[in-house]
Design an enzyme around this catalytic site. Sequence first.
Site: not given
Length: 571
Positions: A380, A463
């Site tokens: 991310t 995550g």
Amino acid sequence: MRRLLALSSLGLALALAIPAASAADRIVGEAFATRSEVYAPHAMAATSHPLATQVALDVMKGGGSAVDAAIAANAALGLMEPTGNGIGGDLFAIVWDPKTKKLYGYNGSGRSPRGLDLAEFQRRGLTEVPPHGPLPVTVPGTVDAWFALHGRFGRRPIAEDLAPAIRYAREGHPVHQVIAYYWGRSVPVLSKWPGFAEQFTVDGKRGPRTGEMWRNPNLANTLEAIAEGGRDVFYKGDIARRIDAYFKANDGFLRYEDLAAHEGEWVEPVSTHYRGYDVWELPPNGQGIAALQILNILEGYDLKSYGFGSPEHVHLFTEAKKLAFADRAASYADPAFYRTPVERLVSKDYAAERRALISMDRAMKAAEPGVIPQLNEGDTIYMTVADADGMMVSLIQSNYRGMGSGMAPPGLGFIFQDRGEQFVLKPGHPNSFAPGKRPFHTIIPAFVTRDGKPWMSFGVMGGAMQPQGHAQIIINMVDFGMNLQEAGDAPRIQHDGSTEPAGQAVAMSDGGELDLETGYPYETVRALMQKGHSVRFAHGPYGGYQAIQVNPEGGYIGASESRKDGQAAGY
């Protein structure tokens, strides 16, 4: 590769023998800081890539708002850091608007294909959604989110916001170290999927090396089409038709109709009050309220008196995380399909009930959810931007696992997310796969206010680490008195093994595993083992942090930690 690629087990043991206080490596003596905080009088940007940070600053210098700058930087990151994000993924954001003095949340997550159902997975003999290929693909929400945010808070044409990314895509940019490492790891895994090797490797064989110039003319063309034709070019125009044809030809289920039906959603952020500060997250289908639950539980303990890195600090944090994540697994899901009891989960009374389950002497082996459902993970980027007018943006965007699904439509220059892997293939579960449903989501932006005024915009990517990281940043600053940079650089705790809201959702029964980053004293490790924790060494699961804080003397303070390639800078 700095702290991201950690030491050997022997090296970790030696490092853990050093008292945490000696982790100071700044000449001024502050513990844990790898560099100074960044101060600027007018505007600030903190992203995981220095060039993207500079793009954001250039946009604001040119008259753009913090939202314009965030869109520009996010587009650049999709090009420069495809290991973490891109227009094939989803986006969430929290915006502080100085005019209305309010926070606005946007849920830019996409839904599963309407032509794919649970029975199809069962026919294929699958008990979990596969991590790659066409089956985990969901509608990408990023482009829609750009236009929604821009429509409310943008100041200049979105074509100008996308221009820097288009230029870098055509002219090229040097690949940074951490990105090159993860890119190289993804190539052998994803090259079998159609369109990936042709568009995301060098000579069809490898990822670009550190410092090597990388160009993506296909992405430049796609971004130009979006800049000229708007969001509907992507969701209802030629790009959508090309996506439809690609998935039809490659055993996929995403269709033009799924893209055309997509709409993101403005949502009300949710908060809890922690020792004088209001910490804000977005409600499910994301996992942000887990951070609020952790903080509520820990508020009942005097963490300051225990001290950072003490056995009590790490033990209590880990136990609070286990309890919050039990609820996360049981009841965080798409609110259109299941009504998560958010108000109850983030209440102080509920936190007191959960806190009573914690023993100071023994680690929990199992943690049951406190709210029983009534039925009716990944890579991310996180970035934050603040402008001269006081607007602040907390934005997170992702393709989920690695570089995503590997599905890369020829000529478009981006990879689709594999976010659908987060569904459960179990009938009756709140997060069970269903057509047109948003999966449980890991990516979460955060914001903190104090006395109704903006105090900090921040996030920790990675995550299941994200709510754990959010809570640790707040604790580091509020309880342990660290500054913005120290709070991110301080060694982290990561507990793994809780019951997950994805896959087969197997309940934790062994207490899970506790990862401690280099910097905790051996006395703490030994005490945790005596309490029953399974402490282990792990390579780099500790996330990546960016933050901007309002400077009480005027302007902003920025921080970007050492685990990523990032930069905080301002003017």
